[in-house]
Design a protein around this motif. Structure first.
Motif, PDB file in Angstrom:
ATOM      1  N   VAL A  47       0.818  -1.214   0.000  1.00 51.68           N
ATOM      2  CA  VAL A  47       0.000   0.000   0.000  1.00 51.68           C
ATOM      3  C   VAL A  47       0.854   1.269   0.000  1.00 51.68           C
ATOM      4  CG1 VAL A  47      -1.923  -1.157   1.149  1.00 51.68           C
ATOM      5  CG2 VAL A  47      -0.169  -0.048   2.524  1.00 51.68           C
ATOM      6  N   GLY A  56       0.773   1.643  -4.230  1.00 55.82           N
ATOM      7  CA  GLY A  56      -0.392   2.442  -3.872  1.00 55.82           C
ATOM      8  C   GLY A  56      -0.130   3.924  -3.969  1.00 55.82           C
ATOM      9  N   THR A  60      -4.169   5.015  -0.236  1.00 58.40           N
ATOM     10  CA  THR A  60      -4.080   3.618   0.228  1.00 58.40           C
ATOM     11  C   THR A  60      -3.272   3.520   1.517  1.00 58.40           C
ATOM     12  OG1 THR A  60      -2.135   3.224  -1.162  1.00 58.40           O
ATOM     13  CG2 THR A  60      -4.295   2.706  -2.101  1.00 58.40           C
ATOM     14  N   CYS A  61      -2.281   4.406   1.648  1.00 59.48           N
ATOM     15  CA  CYS A  61      -1.488   4.399   2.881  1.00 59.48           C
ATOM     16  C   CYS A  61      -2.337   4.859   4.068  1.00 59.48           C
ATOM     17  CB  CYS A  61      -0.269   5.306   2.720  1.00 59.48           C
ATOM     18  SG  CYS A  61       1.048   4.981   3.927  1.00 59.48           S
TER      19      CYS A  61
END
Length: 263
Positions: A47, A56, A60-61
């Protein structure tokens, strides 16, 4: 293997009797939180944004960091489960009372997850860490290296302080609650065992004394009826002792189950 886990989970959920009580529902919620947190740890740096070797982006993080907050959520469900055992074993609360407790437990834990996740996103705390997106500097250790400017967090919040306030302190608190609660359950069961043992000894002594007096006063026939007759005082006392033993066994079984789940 995952297919088998999900298959067994579906069978367990579909069986209504498994989730019609408070204790299985708390265990289920704890298991879901633990599974989500473990899944994010397995995904690891997938991610991360591309510049950190992932596939990502910041979004997403942030999502990964938010879901990592399921770790303290699982710990808090552990604490809720331990309180459930205290209330049912030590204070003899019924299922109706525990349903009210369950509602407050779910609401409190869900609010914690939403609040800490939102704070992490708004303050820019969820960043690529060592092996997952979590509460960390961006770039790494920028707040500790002189001359290195931090891109995030935006509000100057120390990531170390944020880790304690949003994560660690709740896990430590849950551990303390679990330890105290399980000690209370152990103490309750231990006291029940002492009372049961004392009661059993006194019952045996009174029965023996009754048998001797009846042999002396009424003869062999009266003695036999007092010791083996179905409606004699001796048989009633024996039945009471058996009931007490059964209650103690049930309490000890619940306490052992509580230690297993909370531990």
């Amino acid at each position: 293997m995952l297919a088998r886990v999900f298959s067994q989970g579906n069978k367990w959920i579909s069986h209504k009797s498994k989730l019609d009580r408070v204790q299985p529902r708390l265990v289920f919620a704890m298991s879901v939180a633990d599974f989500i947190a473990s899944l994010m740890l397995v995904l690891g740096d997938v991610v991360f944004p591309p510049e950190y070797g992932g596939k990502g982006n910041i979004g997403t993080c942030n999502a990964g960091g938010w879901l990592i907050q399921m770790v303290p959520v699982a710990a808090m469900y552990n604490a809720a489960l331990s309180l459930y055992y205290v209330l049912t074993v030590s204070y003899q609360k019924n299922e109706l009372s525990m349903k009210k407790f369950e509602k407050w437990a779910h609401a409190t834990i869900f609010f914690f997850w939403i609040a800490t996740g939102t704070a992490g996103v708004v303050l820019g705390l969820f960043n690529p860490a060592l092996f997952d997106c979590w509460i960390f500097d961006e770039p790494a250790f920028c707040s500790e290296i002189p001359g290195l400017e931090c891109n995030r967090p935006y509000y100057g919040v120390s990531y170390v302080a944020a880790q304690y306030y949003l994560y660690y302190i709740w896990i430590y608190a849950a551990f303390v609650i679990c330890a105290v609660a399980m000690f209370m359950v152990y103490k309750t069961v231990y006291n029940q065992e002492k009372k049961m043992t004392k009661y059993g000894k006194s019952t045996t002594s009174s029965s023996q004394w009754q048998g001797r007096s009846e042999v002396g006063g009424k003869g062999i026939e009266a003695s036999a009826s007092s010791t083996i007759g179905p409606l004699t005082r001796s048989s009633v006392e024996t039945k009471d002792t058996t009931d007490t033993k059964d209650q103690f066994k049930r309490s000890r079984r619940v306490a052992s189950q509580g230690i297993f789940y909370v531990g």
